[in-house]
Design a protein around this motif. Structure first.
Motif, PDB file in Angstrom:
ATOM      1  N   MET A 234       0.828  -1.204   0.000  1.00  0.00           N
ATOM      2  CA  MET A 234       0.000   0.000   0.000  1.00  0.00           C
ATOM      3  C   MET A 234       0.870   1.265   0.000  1.00  0.00           C
ATOM      4  O   MET A 234       0.562   2.244  -0.673  1.00  0.00           O
ATOM      5  N   LEU A 235       1.981   1.221   0.751  1.00  0.00           N
ATOM      6  CA  LEU A 235       2.872   2.380   0.769  1.00  0.00           C
ATOM      7  C   LEU A 235       3.459   2.625  -0.614  1.00  0.00           C
ATOM      8  O   LEU A 235       3.487   3.753  -1.108  1.00  0.00           O
ATOM      9  N   ASP A 236       3.902   1.553  -1.269  1.00  0.00           N
ATOM     10  CA  ASP A 236       4.506   1.715  -2.594  1.00  0.00           C
ATOM     11  C   ASP A 236       3.482   2.204  -3.608  1.00  0.00           C
ATOM     12  O   ASP A 236       3.793   2.999  -4.496  1.00  0.00           O
ATOM     13  N   LEU A 237       2.264   1.716  -3.440  1.00  0.00           N
ATOM     14  CA  LEU A 237       1.180   2.164  -4.319  1.00  0.00           C
ATOM     15  C   LEU A 237       0.979   3.679  -4.152  1.00  0.00           C
ATOM     16  O   LEU A 237       0.923   4.429  -5.121  1.00  0.00           O
ATOM     17  N   ASP A 238       0.919   4.122  -2.902  1.00  0.00           N
ATOM     18  CA  ASP A 238       0.745   5.561  -2.625  1.00  0.00           C
ATOM     19  C   ASP A 238       1.912   6.384  -3.143  1.00  0.00           C
ATOM     20  O   ASP A 238       1.742   7.536  -3.527  1.00  0.00           O
ATOM     21  N   GLU A 239       3.105   5.793  -3.106  1.00  0.00           N
ATOM     22  CA  GLU A 239       4.281   6.543  -3.540  1.00  0.00           C
ATOM     23  C   GLU A 239       4.422   6.578  -5.058  1.00  0.00           C
ATOM     24  O   GLU A 239       5.310   7.232  -5.588  1.00  0.00           O
ATOM     25  N   GLY A 240       3.577   5.806  -5.754  1.00  0.00           N
ATOM     26  CA  GLY A 240       3.599   5.897  -7.217  1.00  0.00           C
ATOM     27  C   GLY A 240       4.149   4.688  -7.959  1.00  0.00           C
ATOM     28  O   GLY A 240       4.522   4.809  -9.130  1.00  0.00           O
ATOM     29  N   ALA A 241       4.187   3.534  -7.302  1.00  0.00           N
ATOM     30  CA  ALA A 241       4.645   2.330  -8.024  1.00  0.00           C
ATOM     31  C   ALA A 241       3.623   1.976  -9.112  1.00  0.00           C
ATOM     32  O   ALA A 241       2.423   2.195  -8.946  1.00  0.00           O
ATOM     33  N   ASP A 242       4.119   1.433 -10.225  1.00  0.00           N
ATOM     34  CA  ASP A 242       3.238   1.025 -11.328  1.00  0.00           C
ATOM     35  C   ASP A 242       2.962  -0.469 -11.298  1.00  0.00           C
ATOM     36  O   ASP A 242       1.928  -0.928 -11.768  1.00  0.00           O
ATOM     37  N   ILE A 243       3.925  -1.222 -10.807  1.00  0.00           N
ATOM     38  CA  ILE A 243       3.797  -2.675 -10.661  1.00  0.00           C
ATOM     39  C   ILE A 243       4.393  -3.007  -9.297  1.00  0.00           C
ATOM     40  O   ILE A 243       5.402  -2.416  -8.911  1.00  0.00           O
ATOM     41  N   VAL A 244       3.763  -3.919  -8.563  1.00  0.00           N
ATOM     42  CA  VAL A 244       4.345  -4.312  -7.274  1.00  0.00           C
ATOM     43  C   VAL A 244       4.790  -5.768  -7.333  1.00  0.00           C
ATOM     44  O   VAL A 244       4.150  -6.602  -7.967  1.00  0.00           O
ATOM     45  N   MET A 245       5.892  -6.034  -6.672  1.00  0.00           N
ATOM     46  CA  MET A 245       6.466  -7.371  -6.731  1.00  0.00           C
ATOM     47  C   MET A 245       6.511  -8.023  -5.354  1.00  0.00           C
ATOM     48  O   MET A 245       6.695  -7.336  -4.340  1.00  0.00           O
ATOM     49  N   VAL A 246       6.334  -9.327  -5.366  1.00  0.00           N
ATOM     50  CA  VAL A 246       6.529 -10.143  -4.166  1.00  0.00           C
ATOM     51  C   VAL A 246       7.753 -11.017  -4.430  1.00  0.00           C
ATOM     52  O   VAL A 246       7.913 -11.573  -5.503  1.00  0.00           O
ATOM     53  N   LYS A 247       8.586 -11.159  -3.391  1.00  0.00           N
ATOM     54  CA  LYS A 247       9.819 -11.898  -3.570  1.00  0.00           C
ATOM     55  C   LYS A 247      10.269 -12.501  -2.256  1.00  0.00           C
ATOM     56  O   LYS A 247      10.277 -11.773  -1.265  1.00  0.00           O
ATOM     57  N   PRO A 248      10.678 -13.766  -2.191  1.00  0.00           N
ATOM     58  CA  PRO A 248      10.614 -14.792  -3.229  1.00  0.00           C
ATOM     59  C   PRO A 248       9.172 -15.157  -3.614  1.00  0.00           C
ATOM     60  O   PRO A 248       8.225 -14.534  -3.118  1.00  0.00           O
ATOM     61  N   ALA A 249       9.024 -16.204  -4.439  1.00  0.00           N
ATOM     62  CA  ALA A 249       7.691 -16.556  -4.930  1.00  0.00           C
ATOM     63  C   ALA A 249       7.158 -17.860  -4.334  1.00  0.00           C
ATOM     64  O   ALA A 249       6.110 -17.884  -3.685  1.00  0.00           O
ATOM     65  N   MET A 250       7.925 -18.947  -4.518  1.00  0.00           N
ATOM     66  CA  MET A 250       7.409 -20.287  -4.196  1.00  0.00           C
ATOM     67  C   MET A 250       6.938 -20.462  -2.767  1.00  0.00           C
ATOM     68  O   MET A 250       5.927 -21.100  -2.508  1.00  0.00           O
ATOM     69  N   THR A 251       7.694 -19.896  -1.842  1.00  0.00           N
ATOM     70  CA  THR A 251       7.332 -20.054  -0.440  1.00  0.00           C
ATOM     71  C   THR A 251       6.511 -18.860   0.064  1.00  0.00           C
ATOM     72  O   THR A 251       6.278 -18.716   1.263  1.00  0.00           O
ATOM     73  N   TYR A 252       6.069 -18.010  -0.864  1.00  0.00           N
ATOM     74  CA  TYR A 252       5.296 -16.805  -0.502  1.00  0.00           C
ATOM     75  C   TYR A 252       4.033 -16.672  -1.355  1.00  0.00           C
ATOM     76  O   TYR A 252       3.590 -15.569  -1.656  1.00  0.00           O
ATOM     77  N   LEU A 253       3.446 -17.819  -1.706  1.00  0.00           N
ATOM     78  CA  LEU A 253       2.258 -17.790  -2.571  1.00  0.00           C
ATOM     79  C   LEU A 253       1.080 -17.123  -1.863  1.00  0.00           C
ATOM     80  O   LEU A 253       0.231 -16.496  -2.501  1.00  0.00           O
ATOM     81  N   ASP A 254       1.027 -17.260  -0.539  1.00  0.00           N
ATOM     82  CA  ASP A 254      -0.055 -16.600   0.214  1.00  0.00           C
ATOM     83  C   ASP A 254       0.061 -15.081   0.092  1.00  0.00           C
ATOM     84  O   ASP A 254      -0.942 -14.369  -0.009  1.00  0.00           O
ATOM     85  N   ILE A 255       1.303 -14.604   0.065  1.00  0.00           N
ATOM     86  CA  ILE A 255       1.516 -13.156  -0.044  1.00  0.00           C
ATOM     87  C   ILE A 255       1.095 -12.677  -1.444  1.00  0.00           C
ATOM     88  O   ILE A 255       0.431 -11.648  -1.586  1.00  0.00           O
ATOM     89  N   ILE A 256       1.480 -13.443  -2.460  1.00  0.00           N
ATOM     90  CA  ILE A 256       1.092 -13.082  -3.836  1.00  0.00           C
ATOM     91  C   ILE A 256      -0.430 -12.987  -3.923  1.00  0.00           C
ATOM     92  O   ILE A 256      -0.991 -12.044  -4.483  1.00  0.00           O
ATOM     93  N   SER A 257      -1.082 -13.978  -3.340  1.00  0.00           N
ATOM     94  CA  SER A 257      -2.535 -14.028  -3.394  1.00  0.00           C
ATOM     95  C   SER A 257      -3.173 -12.844  -2.657  1.00  0.00           C
ATOM     96  O   SER A 257      -4.097 -12.195  -3.161  1.00  0.00           O
ATOM     97  N   ASP A 258      -2.651 -12.507  -1.491  1.00  0.00           N
ATOM     98  CA  ASP A 258      -3.140 -11.336  -0.734  1.00  0.00           C
ATOM     99  C   ASP A 258      -2.978 -10.056  -1.542  1.00  0.00           C
ATOM    100  O   ASP A 258      -3.872  -9.220  -1.609  1.00  0.00           O
ATOM    101  N   VAL A 259      -1.778  -9.901  -2.113  1.00  0.00           N
ATOM    102  CA  VAL A 259      -1.483  -8.662  -2.832  1.00  0.00           C
ATOM    103  C   VAL A 259      -2.404  -8.542  -4.037  1.00  0.00           C
ATOM    104  O   VAL A 259      -2.967  -7.467  -4.311  1.00  0.00           O
ATOM    105  N   LYS A 260      -2.609  -9.650  -4.732  1.00  0.00           N
ATOM    106  CA  LYS A 260      -3.484  -9.629  -5.904  1.00  0.00           C
ATOM    107  C   LYS A 260      -4.901  -9.204  -5.520  1.00  0.00           C
ATOM    108  O   LYS A 260      -5.562  -8.455  -6.222  1.00  0.00           O
TER     109      LYS A 260
END
Ligand code: PBG
Length: 323
Positions: A234-260
């Protein structure tokens, strides 16, 4: 209920499975990481990342042509400079390795979308992602360096910049600097939820960026935290990000899903070096089927909600998808 409902009916044959498949991969989804180094005609395989190389600009161009011809639209560049110093000045040197590679790629592979990783750790002698004062990475003075680096990439012709440092406020600092220099059209893909992960081990060999003291836990996120990822995004979105990334991926699928779910920007996920190397190593031992595991990993990242996947498997997966 059974025997009326039989889910197996829709699994009975490849054609029907294809018809009801919920997730499909395309080479369009992939961003391929490249490691640019100095010199000429250098192509050094990274021991812990079979099939990945440190390459000089001339070889990067050749490699990028191959990547593009496979239908992969984009690469992300990481630099390994000839010399590193306290403030990572190679990061914003107009004649730095990444800046040279951008110019060469934009000239020789014009359709290719060139993204650059914006961070100090590959350029600092201590291997940390920012300015060190009294043994600690200082946030605010680092912002200025990151902004300079981003502008210097844009000046060289980068299509997009991707800050991976995890300093607070860096998206805004970079956005402002880009705009002040006339680069309103250059988007920012922020590594928004980047965790302090042991899965970056092989990358640090590749980029020669292992911290010389301490670790990155004072700026990268604690792997135990889920809600905090929403805050970061949310902070990056407010600051003007165009795309947001989650990293790493495989062990953070819950985070990807939340962010989406919570954010309407495109979501990227970084299938990082350790995730790649584990698959490669197990396959080499004959313990898993490399191709099937690779496709399953990438599909699961997409299924979780990633629109874009940064992955060292991009070329191998594109070959499978193009068959
Ligand atoms: C730079 C950076 C790292 C990665 C991408 N950008 C390493 C780190 O934070 O230590 C990791 C990529 C990978 O493991 O594939 N900050």
């Amino acid at each position: 209920m059974f025997p009326l409902l039989r889910p197996r009916r829709l699994r009975n044959g490849e054609t029907i499975r294809r018809m009801v498949r919920e997730t499909s991969l395309s080479p369009d989804d992939f961003i391929y990481p490249l490691f640019v180094t100095y010199g000429r005609n250098v192509r050094k395989e990274i021991a812990s990342m079979p099939g990945c190389f440190q390459e000089s600009v001339d070889r990067i161009v050749k490699h990028a042509k191959e990547v593009y011809s496979l239908g992969i639209p984009s690469v992300i560049l990481f630099g390994i400079p000839e010399e590193k110093d306290e403030t990572g000045s190679g990061a914003y040197d107009p004649h730095g390795v990444v800046q040279k590679a951008i110019r060469a790629l934009k000239e020789k592979v014009p359709g290719l979308y060139v993204i650059t990783d914006v961070c100090m750790c590959e350029y600092t002698s201590h291997g940390h992602c920012g300015v060190i004062v009294n043994g600690d990475v200082k946030n605010d003075p680092t912002l200025e360096l990151l902004a300079r680096e981003a502008v210097s990439h844009a000046e060289a012709g980068a299509d997009m910049v991707a800050p991976s440092d995890m300093m607070d406020g860096r998206v805004e600092a970079i956005r402002t600097a880009l705009d002040d220099s006339g680069f309103h059209e250059v988007p920012i893909m922020s590594y928004a939820a980047k965790y302090a992960s042991a899965f970056y081990g092989p990358f640090r060999d590749a980029a020669e960026s292992t911290p010389q003291f301490g670790d990155r836990r004072s700026y990268q996120m604690d792997p135990a935290n889920r809600r905090e990822a929403r805050k970061e995004v949310m902070l990056d979105l407010d600051e003007g990000a165009d795309i947001v990334m989650v990293k790493p991926a495989m062990t953070y699928l819950d985070i990807i899903s939340d962010v989406k779910e919570r954010c309407d920007l495109p979501v990227a996920a970084y299938n990082v070096s350790g995730e790649y190397s584990m698959v490669k190593a197990a396959a080499k031992l004959g313990w898993i089927d490399e191709e099937r595991v690779m496709m399953e990993v990438l599909t699961s990242i997409k299924r979780a909600g990633a629109d874009l996947i940064l992955t060292y498997f991009a070329k191998d997966a594109a070959k499978v998808l193009n068959r």
